[in-house]
Scaffold this motif. Structure first.
Motif, PDB file in Angstrom:
ATOM      1  N   SER A 187       0.970  -1.119  -0.035  1.00 51.20           N
ATOM      2  CA  SER A 187       0.060   0.040  -0.174  1.00 51.20           C
ATOM      3  C   SER A 187       0.849   1.311   0.054  1.00 51.20           C
ATOM      4  CB  SER A 187      -1.106  -0.013   1.230  1.00 51.20           C
ATOM      5  OG  SER A 187      -0.237  -0.189   2.283  1.00 51.20           O
ATOM      6  N   ASP A 301       0.458   7.536  -0.743  1.00 51.67           N
ATOM      7  CA  ASP A 301       0.359   6.237  -1.030  1.00 51.67           C
ATOM      8  C   ASP A 301      -0.369   5.552   0.217  1.00 51.67           C
ATOM      9  OD1 ASP A 301      -0.157   4.058  -2.744  1.00 51.67           O
ATOM     10  OD2 ASP A 301       2.028   3.583  -2.526  1.00 51.67           O
ATOM     11  N   THR A 302       0.127   5.905   1.260  1.00 48.02           N
ATOM     12  CA  THR A 302      -0.270   5.137   2.661  1.00 48.02           C
ATOM     13  C   THR A 302      -1.644   5.641   2.817  1.00 48.02           C
ATOM     14  OG1 THR A 302       2.084   5.366   3.429  1.00 48.02           O
ATOM     15  CG2 THR A 302       0.489   4.709   5.013  1.00 48.02           C
ATOM     16  N   ASP A 304      -3.976   7.121   0.978  1.00 44.08           N
ATOM     17  CA  ASP A 304      -5.035   6.561   0.036  1.00 44.08           C
ATOM     18  C   ASP A 304      -5.659   5.343   0.507  1.00 44.08           C
ATOM     19  OD1 ASP A 304      -3.190   5.024  -1.150  1.00 44.08           O
ATOM     20  OD2 ASP A 304      -3.232   6.023  -3.147  1.00 44.08           O
ATOM     21  N   THR A 305      -4.777   4.359   0.582  1.00 46.90           N
ATOM     22  CA  THR A 305      -5.316   3.253   1.096  1.00 46.90           C
ATOM     23  C   THR A 305      -6.476   3.203   2.286  1.00 46.90           C
ATOM     24  OG1 THR A 305      -3.469   2.470   0.109  1.00 46.90           O
ATOM     25  CG2 THR A 305      -4.743   0.817   1.410  1.00 46.90           C
TER      26      THR A 305
HETATM   27 MG    MG Z   1      -1.828   2.978  -1.420  1.00 49.68          MG
END
Ligand code: MG
Ligand code: ADP
Length: 356
Positions: A187, A301-302, A304-305
């Protein structure tokens, strides 16, 4: 760290000749480096620097830069990939020891970042979700497209829990409380790699660039036509690439998480690769994609998950409280209409309201 389905980009990089909206006659000065990593494409567009009055010796210097890029990506995969059984992360995952194990500073700080977000989201986001991701067939083994039994889900869920994982940044090492802990950094790994590539590009004297791996990207400066980098967020339609929102970024990172690409369908129900660790089930909701803009791509990125797992209500609340720039796209039950909600921080990045 990657999957077959990630070959489909979640963010489309827009080149001006594709869009009448940004048509102009200026010559594009940018140079491209492209390749394949983490189950998807990477692309680096940059404006060659003018050092000591000389132009970038195009092909040779570009080739040398590409070699460094490939080397760096290989190095990152050797540290963080669950798809490489010999990687540092895989060795930790398959090691039954519950003692502190020395790891690279990079791996321990990535784990620390993952744990930080796991705590903020009270485990909705959890980097120890690996056993569930693998059980549902979204891990390194090939897709099974099978719904696991309740017993198997309960067993895998019992292995998951970020509080059973510890990291020491001073003397880089990590430790698990029980042998079943399996870290999944998929993720955030692409985001981390994008940040590293951006750093590499900058150490080569490049100040204007757009680096992307799949739907993760980081931009600086301006594009080859002296305009802000413009990227499109795709409309979340499986199997199609339809441009939705356009955003302009000149010194930021963007990451999109979606449940509409990497999923399998069984009895009319879609099961995506984003898993709720509390239930052990893939998230089943109208929320189909979340885009986050941040300073670093690892953070985007972290998060968004994390927001994807939290869902449109709790996720939006968290994004608002933390002043995050986030766009949520929800789909109607018939799959035909989309609803967008975004935070005020996201609004400031919107370039042109809509082009389709
Ligand atoms: Mg992500
Ligand atoms: P992509 O891999 O498409 O860029 P993400 O950044 O959203 O998408 O990462 C999705 C991956 O995160 C999944 O494939 C899985 O490996 C992992 N994952 C799934 N659920 C969770 C969760 N609750 N917490 C942390 N990671 C998760």
């Amino acid at each position: 760290m990657h999957s077959f389905f990630l070959q489909f980009l979640t963010i489309l990089l827009i080149t001006c000749n594709l869009l009448s909206a940004c048509k102009n006659e200026q010559i594009d000065q940018s140079v491209q480096i492209v390749g394949f990593t983490m189950g998807t494409n990477y692309k680096i567009s940059f404006i060659p620097p003018r050092s000591t009055g000389k132009l970038w010796q195009s092909s040779i210097q570009t080739e040398l830069l590409k070699n460094s890029v490939e080397e760096l990506l290989e190095h990152i995969n050797k540290q963080m990939s669950t798809y490489d059984v010999g990687s540092e992360l895989s060795r930790f995952n398959h090691n039954n020891s519950t003692s502190w194990l020395a790891v690279s500073p990079e791996l321990s700080s990535l784990v620390a970042e993952g744990l930080r977000i796991s705590e903020i989201t009270h485990g909705a986001y959890d980097i120890t979700v690996g056993p569930l991701v693998n059980l549902w067939g979204f891990g390194p083994e090939s897709h099974r497209d099978q719904i696991p039994s309740d017993t198997a889900i309960i067993q895998s869920r019992a292995q998951v829990g970020y509080w059973h994982l510890h990291t020491n940044l001073v003397s880089p090492s990590i430790k698990k409380d029980h042998p079943g802990i399996y870290i999944d950094l998929s993720s955030l790994a692409k985001g981390y790699a994008v940040d590293q590539l951006a750093q590499l590009v900058e150490t080569n004297g490049i100040q204007n660039y757009l680096v992307s791996i799949g739907g993760d990207l980081r931009a600086k400066g301006h594009n080859g036509k002296n305009q802000p980098w413009t990227v499109a967020i795709e409309q979340p339609v499986p199997g199609q690439h339809i441009v939705g929102r356009l955003i302009q970024i000149s010194d930021h990172s963007v990451s999109t998480a979606g449940s509409y690409r990497n999923y399998f369908e069984k009895n009319g129900q879609k099961y995506s690769h984003v898993i709720n660790p509390h239930t052990g089930q893939p998230v089943l909701q109208a929320l189909v994609s979340v885009t986050v803009i941040s300073d670093t791509d690892m953070e985007a990125d972290t998060i968004d998950t994390a927001l994807m797992v939290l869902g449109s209500e709790d996720g939006f609340k968290l994004a608002t409280e933390h002043h995050l720039a986030a766009l949520f796209i929800l789909v109607s039950p018939d799959g035909k209409r989309f609803q967008e909600i975004y935070t005020p921080e996201f609004e400031s990045f919107l370039a042109i309201s809509r082009i389709n």
